[in-house]
Design an enzyme around this catalytic site. Structure first.
Site, PDB file in Angstrom:
ATOM      1  N   ASP A  23     -13.487 -13.544  66.131  1.00  0.00           N
ATOM      2  CA  ASP A  23     -14.647 -12.763  65.661  1.00  0.00           C
ATOM      3  C   ASP A  23     -14.622 -12.361  64.184  1.00  0.00           C
ATOM      4  OD1 ASP A  23     -15.057 -12.979  68.356  1.00  0.00           O
ATOM      5  OD2 ASP A  23     -15.188 -10.839  68.770  1.00  0.00           O
ATOM      6  N   LYS A 128     -18.911 -15.947  72.647  1.00  0.00           N
ATOM      7  CA  LYS A 128     -18.488 -15.174  73.822  1.00  0.00           C
ATOM      8  C   LYS A 128     -19.332 -13.908  73.937  1.00  0.00           C
ATOM      9  CE  LYS A 128     -14.630 -12.848  71.438  1.00  0.00           C
ATOM     10  NZ  LYS A 128     -15.218 -11.520  71.423  1.00  0.00           N
ATOM     11  N   CYS A 161     -11.370  -6.932  70.694  1.00  0.00           N
ATOM     12  CA  CYS A 161     -11.502  -8.341  71.094  1.00  0.00           C
ATOM     13  C   CYS A 161     -10.204  -9.131  70.969  1.00  0.00           C
ATOM     14  CB  CYS A 161     -12.620  -8.991  70.298  1.00  0.00           C
ATOM     15  SG  CYS A 161     -14.237  -8.341  70.788  1.00  0.00           S
TER      16      CYS A 161
END
Ligand code: C5J
Length: 226
Positions: A23, A128, A161
């Site tokens: 990310d 995701k 994450c």
């Protein structure tokens, strides 16, 4: 290849290891995105970009597999549970228009990986909808097909994450390494705790090392001086 990692050496072969970059998106790292809308100081995250770039360049030069993830929702938000969108009191919610387009929506400028770490053709890019890289994504199958058994993690944020993805991977049987100086949190004490808890109890979730250690190991391997 053996890395002098914590809490004990991490053994891996490049052919069976993927670098997973979690990310590193404009929405989290740049001003005007989701991270800032939640009231966070994004400059903390920007500080790891040079180290991430050094690792990515070395990994690519060595011929290793690269996986990028993006926290990303469909434009109709059908993959965004109301519990995720409605929680808290952010200045912008997922799907709202912001300075970099709709927040955390696929295809929007803010949802892209920062240019410094932009994916190259042939690298895996996983969109995701959750915190973990395995939940509701094709990642497991792609890694199985590539005969990957080890994962080296970097990215943001450490305790959200990155940690979720590393725990998911650990439960699926991967040996996971986290690069400490290539991951960051909006809350430095959360990063410190997450790093510590992942390598505790004999690497209960995985190992930790620095980018320099990994780059040195890759250089040694490439010249065949193991
Ligand atoms: C968050 C992430 N912090 N990439 N996402 O919501 O860690």
């Amino acid at each position: 290849m053996k890395l002098d990692a914590a809490p004990f050496p991490y053994d891996f072969t490049l052919a069976h290891t993927a670098l997973v970059i979690i990310d590193m998106q404009r929405d989290f790292v740049e001003p005007g995105g989701f991270g800032e809308s939640l009231g966070n100081d994004v400059s903390l995250l920007q500080a790891i970009v040079p180290a991430c770039q050094r690792v990515l360049h070395a990994w690519r030069a060595a011929g290793g597999l690269v996986v990028h993830t993006r926290e990303s929702h469909r434009p109709d938000l059908s993959d965004c549970p109301p519990a995720k969108r409605d929680r808290g009191n952010p200045s912008l919610r997922i799907g709202d228009p912001g300075p970099m387009g709709r927040i955390l929506v696929a295809g929007e400028p803010g949802n892209q990986i920062i240019p410094e770490l932009a994916p190259q053709p042939g690298e895996i890019v996983i969109d995701k909808p959750g915190k973990g890289a395995f939940y509701a994504t094709p990642l497991s199958g792609l890694l199985r097909d590539a005969k990957v058994t080890h994962l080296v993690f970097m990215g943001v944020t450490t305790e959200v994450c990155v940690q979720t993805s590393m725990r998911e991977a650990n439960d699926r049987g991967y040996d996971c390494l986290l690069l400490e100086d290539c991951t960051e949190s909006y809350f430095p004490h959360f990063k410190a705790s997450a790093v510590e808890m992942m390598r505790a109890q004999g690497a209960i979730v995985g190992w930790t090392a620095t980018s320099e250690q990994l780059i040195a190991a890759l250089a040694t391997d490439v010249t065949g001086q193991r």
